[in-house]
Enzyme design. Structure first.
Site, PDB file in Angstrom:
ATOM      1  N   ASN A  44       4.848 -34.742   7.492  1.00 52.74           N
ATOM      2  CA  ASN A  44       4.666 -35.251   6.142  1.00 52.74           C
ATOM      3  C   ASN A  44       6.328 -34.867   5.267  1.00 52.74           C
ATOM      4  O   ASN A  44       6.158 -34.347   4.396  1.00 52.74           O
ATOM      5  CB  ASN A  44       3.946 -34.775   4.978  1.00 52.74           C
ATOM      6  CG  ASN A  44       4.270 -35.360   3.983  1.00 52.74           C
ATOM      7  OD1 ASN A  44       4.423 -36.159   3.405  1.00 52.74           O
ATOM      8  ND2 ASN A  44       3.374 -34.676   2.894  1.00 52.74           N
ATOM      9  N   GLU A  69       6.958 -39.389  10.115  1.00 53.73           N
ATOM     10  CA  GLU A  69       7.181 -38.661   8.602  1.00 53.73           C
ATOM     11  C   GLU A  69       8.246 -38.212   8.397  1.00 53.73           C
ATOM     12  O   GLU A  69       8.188 -37.312   7.701  1.00 53.73           O
ATOM     13  CB  GLU A  69       5.709 -38.870   7.657  1.00 53.73           C
ATOM     14  CG  GLU A  69       6.424 -39.230   6.039  1.00 53.73           C
ATOM     15  CD  GLU A  69       4.914 -39.753   5.570  1.00 53.73           C
ATOM     16  OE1 GLU A  69       4.602 -40.175   4.422  1.00 53.73           O
ATOM     17  OE2 GLU A  69       3.675 -39.457   6.224  1.00 53.73           O
ATOM     18  N   TYR A 176       5.168 -44.095  13.487  1.00 52.69           N
ATOM     19  CA  TYR A 176       4.818 -44.421  12.836  1.00 52.69           C
ATOM     20  C   TYR A 176       4.199 -45.726  12.299  1.00 52.69           C
ATOM     21  O   TYR A 176       5.368 -46.182  11.191  1.00 52.69           O
ATOM     22  CB  TYR A 176       5.230 -43.788  11.575  1.00 52.69           C
ATOM     23  CG  TYR A 176       5.191 -43.753  10.362  1.00 52.69           C
ATOM     24  CD1 TYR A 176       3.834 -42.813  10.269  1.00 52.69           C
ATOM     25  CD2 TYR A 176       5.525 -43.974   9.203  1.00 52.69           C
ATOM     26  CE1 TYR A 176       3.171 -42.980   8.515  1.00 52.69           C
ATOM     27  CE2 TYR A 176       5.492 -43.139   7.629  1.00 52.69           C
ATOM     28  CZ  TYR A 176       4.314 -42.786   7.433  1.00 52.69           C
ATOM     29  OH  TYR A 176       3.839 -42.853   6.348  1.00 52.69           O
ATOM     30  N   ASP A 217       0.796 -41.792  14.113  1.00 53.12           N
ATOM     31  CA  ASP A 217       0.031 -41.846  13.226  1.00 53.12           C
ATOM     32  C   ASP A 217      -0.066 -43.597  12.725  1.00 53.12           C
ATOM     33  O   ASP A 217       0.298 -44.457  12.541  1.00 53.12           O
ATOM     34  CB  ASP A 217       1.044 -41.434  11.789  1.00 53.12           C
ATOM     35  CG  ASP A 217       0.340 -41.934  10.797  1.00 53.12           C
ATOM     36  OD1 ASP A 217      -1.303 -42.185  10.375  1.00 53.12           O
ATOM     37  OD2 ASP A 217       0.695 -41.365   9.464  1.00 53.12           O
ATOM     38  N   ASN A 219      -2.660 -44.878  11.229  1.00 47.99           N
ATOM     39  CA  ASN A 219      -2.791 -45.447  10.085  1.00 47.99           C
ATOM     40  C   ASN A 219      -3.760 -46.066   9.459  1.00 47.99           C
ATOM     41  O   ASN A 219      -4.095 -47.027   8.729  1.00 47.99           O
ATOM     42  CB  ASN A 219      -1.900 -46.129   9.269  1.00 47.99           C
ATOM     43  CG  ASN A 219      -1.721 -45.258   8.024  1.00 47.99           C
ATOM     44  OD1 ASN A 219      -1.563 -44.677   7.499  1.00 47.99           O
ATOM     45  ND2 ASN A 219       0.103 -44.734   8.175  1.00 47.99           N
ATOM     46  N   ASP A 340      -0.352 -32.956   5.450  1.00 50.86           N
ATOM     47  CA  ASP A 340      -1.700 -33.163   4.643  1.00 50.86           C
ATOM     48  C   ASP A 340      -2.190 -34.199   5.911  1.00 50.86           C
ATOM     49  O   ASP A 340      -3.504 -34.436   5.636  1.00 50.86           O
ATOM     50  CB  ASP A 340      -1.652 -35.110   3.321  1.00 50.86           C
ATOM     51  CG  ASP A 340      -0.565 -35.878   4.414  1.00 50.86           C
ATOM     52  OD1 ASP A 340       0.238 -34.978   5.320  1.00 50.86           O
ATOM     53  OD2 ASP A 340      -0.612 -36.998   3.807  1.00 50.86           O
ATOM     54  N   HIS A 341      -1.374 -34.368   7.234  1.00 46.95           N
ATOM     55  CA  HIS A 341      -2.122 -34.133   8.732  1.00 46.95           C
ATOM     56  C   HIS A 341      -2.275 -33.258   9.188  1.00 46.95           C
ATOM     57  O   HIS A 341      -1.755 -32.352   8.960  1.00 46.95           O
ATOM     58  CB  HIS A 341      -1.375 -35.508   9.545  1.00 46.95           C
ATOM     59  CG  HIS A 341      -1.146 -36.807   8.301  1.00 46.95           C
ATOM     60  ND1 HIS A 341      -2.220 -38.041   9.388  1.00 46.95           N
ATOM     61  CD2 HIS A 341      -0.798 -36.871   7.660  1.00 46.95           C
ATOM     62  CE1 HIS A 341      -1.914 -39.016   8.161  1.00 46.95           C
ATOM     63  NE2 HIS A 341      -0.756 -38.566   7.600  1.00 46.95           N
ATOM     64  N   CYS A 567     -17.738 -30.158 -16.723  1.00 46.71           N
ATOM     65  CA  CYS A 567     -18.158 -31.116 -16.080  1.00 46.71           C
ATOM     66  C   CYS A 567     -19.620 -30.648 -16.548  1.00 46.71           C
ATOM     67  O   CYS A 567     -20.022 -29.571 -16.062  1.00 46.71           O
ATOM     68  CB  CYS A 567     -18.380 -31.088 -14.219  1.00 46.71           C
ATOM     69  SG  CYS A 567     -18.389 -29.432 -13.688  1.00 46.71           S
ATOM     70  N   HIS A 570     -21.465 -29.023 -12.579  1.00 44.03           N
ATOM     71  CA  HIS A 570     -20.773 -27.134 -12.593  1.00 44.03           C
ATOM     72  C   HIS A 570     -20.885 -26.573 -13.247  1.00 44.03           C
ATOM     73  O   HIS A 570     -20.749 -25.083 -13.777  1.00 44.03           O
ATOM     74  CB  HIS A 570     -19.967 -27.236 -11.419  1.00 44.03           C
ATOM     75  CG  HIS A 570     -19.769 -27.821 -10.521  1.00 44.03           C
ATOM     76  ND1 HIS A 570     -20.003 -29.344  -9.886  1.00 44.03           N
ATOM     77  CD2 HIS A 570     -20.914 -27.566  -9.125  1.00 44.03           C
ATOM     78  CE1 HIS A 570     -19.900 -29.632  -8.996  1.00 44.03           C
ATOM     79  NE2 HIS A 570     -20.046 -28.792  -8.503  1.00 44.03           N
ATOM     80  N   CYS A 593     -13.959 -33.405 -12.638  1.00 43.52           N
ATOM     81  CA  CYS A 593     -14.336 -32.300 -11.883  1.00 43.52           C
ATOM     82  C   CYS A 593     -13.260 -31.649 -11.472  1.00 43.52           C
ATOM     83  O   CYS A 593     -12.442 -32.445 -10.148  1.00 43.52           O
ATOM     84  CB  CYS A 593     -15.270 -32.686 -11.333  1.00 43.52           C
ATOM     85  SG  CYS A 593     -16.439 -30.744 -10.163  1.00 43.52           S
TER      86      CYS A 593
END
Length: 617
Positions: A44, A69, A176, A217, A219, A340-341, A567, A570, A593
């Site tokens: 990323n 990426e 990718y 990746d 996807n 994020d991977h 919320c 919680h 939330c």
């Protein structure tokens, strides 16, 4: 006899030394050519490595590291990312968009490939040392092939390995794969076309006699076990990407139809059934067919990694024979953060045999990194568009959009600038977005930003005070004089306050020739200014009232965000979000939330609280 005995002893000594040298070389070779380890990771953005790319690569401890990426283009690739000590690297860039897509393969010097190539079609290859074996492209038009390779989504390296005392080759295809945007139907077709092209190339290389590893990746999560919440997806198995994976992978459909509840412990899936077509194996599922919650990608917007609410879309695929005979293990590395991977790795029992030098695609051969002097004509000579198109297959083109290309070819366009003196400027490359400044001779001076927020004066300067207009500019600019009295300085302050309120007067003076003021005229000006100052003093209180009223007005307009509600599950304050998706609700705000997204059964995850922001608040 003595001589013969000495010869025999010498010969035995040589044999002992030779045998010892061979044993030592074999031992050293066993140390040097250890088991092959390969890693794939969607990073990323290559610039996200805070400790540097060298530290990140070393921490993965692999011979071949494939990243996706990278979000870097040829013109933005710096030497720190391209030339890493102990590695040789190979990049593929996006040609259409900057900061988009891109893949790279880093090989240790002990794993230097014998060939390397960018793209899947062969259209980007114009050098020796290519991998070859492109397969049948009859289903694709030339335009489709160019578009599929235009986004920098594949890099291929080929290596020598020692398998069962035989030197063989393994081809690593780093990809990718595109994401299918639900709002863009054409991208769905583009994704499927890319899948078909990838399968065509991989099977062609495999047919030529090389082992093949496809990784990156993809996807698409293959099975329900690879998705955090497959029940929320209608027709999960009918997804075109999953159907393609069923045909690409060996026994994919057979594994899908298995009743996973009957498998109490992990067991190997032996790829020996030729009925199910596919020539490749998902190495992770080969060793861990029933492991759940094994994900490689999570949403950063919802904090889903905290609750492990993700998908497994990063794979290492290997041909059936290689997976069965040479792969020792494969697994994921969810503990490695920074993207994020998470990385996925595989270990082979066969050692790598490095090539003596990297293939021509290696980044160290690029002119900007090789220390080669480039010709000045490359920057100054005007390029013919037709010749530029023909050279795209000979040279790695820059990552520019169509508008940028046209601007580089003719940055000034069909403007009014002409003449020989402007020839060099029009042919040189002008960065996108930078415009030359034009000087306006009779333009009004730029006002202060505060002038837009000040209340307008209630009194207007009478037009009959012409002498004052002639004296305003020299009086307001006479701040550096050393022979003025304190009374005159007070007068100048009053004059400057008046000129601030009447900028049109100064503009009139500035647009004409410089004017001088005599002493008599100055005395008249002082009297008039005193009179004006006395008349404008009562407006101070009024302007203060206007200022207070305006502050109340701006506070009513520029009020902060509304207080967040709590919320219901919680009892915690919610977070404010804005709709960015195009549609009737775009730009509207809502509360949800604040907890990270997770499965509905997870009490620690986000609840289903949702509330639109009332515009009236």
């Amino acid at each position: 006899m003595q001589l013969q005995a000495n010869v025999i002893i010498f010969r035995d000594s040589l044999d002992f030394r030779f045998t010892s040298a061979v044993a030592h070389h074999s031992q050293a070779a066993a140390v040097t050519f250890s088991k092959m380890k390969i890693v794939t990771w969607n990073i990323n953005g290559i610039r996200t490595f805070r400790g540097g790319i060298k530290q990140a690569l070393d921490s993965l401890d692999a011979d071949i590291i494939c990243v996706q990426e990278t979000k870097v283009t040829r013109d933005l690739l710096d030497e720190r990312s391209a030339i890493v000590d102990g590695y040789n690297s190979y990049f593929s860039y996006s040609r259409g968009r900057s900061g988009y897509s891109g893949v790279a393969t880093y090989c240790k010097d002990s794993a230097t490939p014998i060939a390397a190539e960018e793209g899947l079609t062969g259209l980007l290859t114009s050098h020796e040392g290519a991998v070859g074996c492109y397969g049948d492209h009859a289903e694709f038009s030339t335009e489709e092939l160019q578009l599929l390779d235009n986004e920098g989504r594949a890099i291929i390296t080929q290596h020598r390995i020692m398998c069962q005392d035989k030197v063989q080759t393994v081809t690593v295809i780093n990809v990718y794969c595109p994401r299918a945007d639900p709002e863009k139907p054409e991208r769905k077709l583009f994704k499927l076309q890319f899948y078909k092209l990838l399968q065509c190339r991989a099977e062609a290389v495999l047919k030529d006699g090389s082992h093949v590893i496809v990784l990156g990746d993809v996807n698409t999560s293959h099975r329900q076990i690879d998705h955090c919440d497959p029940c929320d997806i209608e027709d999960f198995g009918e997804n075109p990407g999953r159907k393609w994976l069923n045909g690409f992978l060996h026994g994919g459909k057979q594994e899908e139809d298995r009743n996973e509840e009957e498998l109490d412990e992990e067991s190997e899936v032996t790829p020996t059934d030729p009925v199910h077509g596919g020539k490749f194996v998902d190495t992770f599922r080969y060793f861990h067919p029933t492991r759940t919650n094994a994900f490689t990608c999570w949403s950063t917007l919802t904090g889903a990694r905290q609750t492990n609410y993700g998908t497994r879309i990063d794979y290492i695929f290997a041909d059936c024979q290689l997976a069965k005979e040479q792969f020792a293990t494969a697994d994921i590395m969810p503990e490695v953060e920074g993207s994020d991977h998470c990385p996925v790795w595989g270990q082979l029992s066969c050692p790598l045999l490095p090539n003596s030098k990297p293939p021509p695609l290696c980044t160290r051969y690029l002119p900007e990194f090789a220390g080669k002097q480039q010709k000045l004509s490359r920057f100054l000579v005007k390029v013919d568009p037709k010749s530029a198109q023909s050279e795209q297959r000979d040279v790695l083109p820059g990552s520019q959009e169509e508008g940028e290309k046209m601007e580089n070819l003719n940055p000034l366009g069909a403007g009014n600038v002409s003449g020989k003196k402007r020839g060099l400027t029009s042919d040189s490359v002008v960065p996108r977005g930078k415009k030359t400044k034009t000087v306006k001779t009779n333009s009004k001076p730029q006002g202060s930003l505060l002038s837009f927020f000040k209340p307008k004066p209630t009194n207007v300067v009478p037009p009959a005070e012409a002498p004052l207009r002639q004296c305003e500019t020299p009086l307001s600019l006479d701040n550096t004089s050393t022979q003025t009295s304190q009374k005159e300085s007070t007068t100048r302050e009053n004059v400057s306050s008046v000129t601030d309120r009447v900028p049109e007067d100064t503009d009139t003076v500035n647009n004409h020739s410089p004017q001088t003021c005599t002493s008599s005229t100055a005395e008249k000006c002082n009297k008039q200014v005193k009179t004006k100052h006395s008349t404008t003093q009562p407006t101070v209180g009024h302007s203060g009232a206007n200022k207070g009223a305006s502050s109340v007005f701006w506070k009513s307009v520029l009020h902060g965000p509304p207080p967040p509600p709590s919320c219901k599950v919680h009892g915690e304050p919610c977070v404010l979000r804005t709709v960015k998706k195009e549609g009737p609700n775009m730009g509207k705000q809502f509360f949800v939330c604040a907890r990270p997204q997770g499965h509905a059964s997870n009490q620690e995850a986000r609840c289903n609280f949702f509330a639109w922001v009332d515009k009236g608040k």
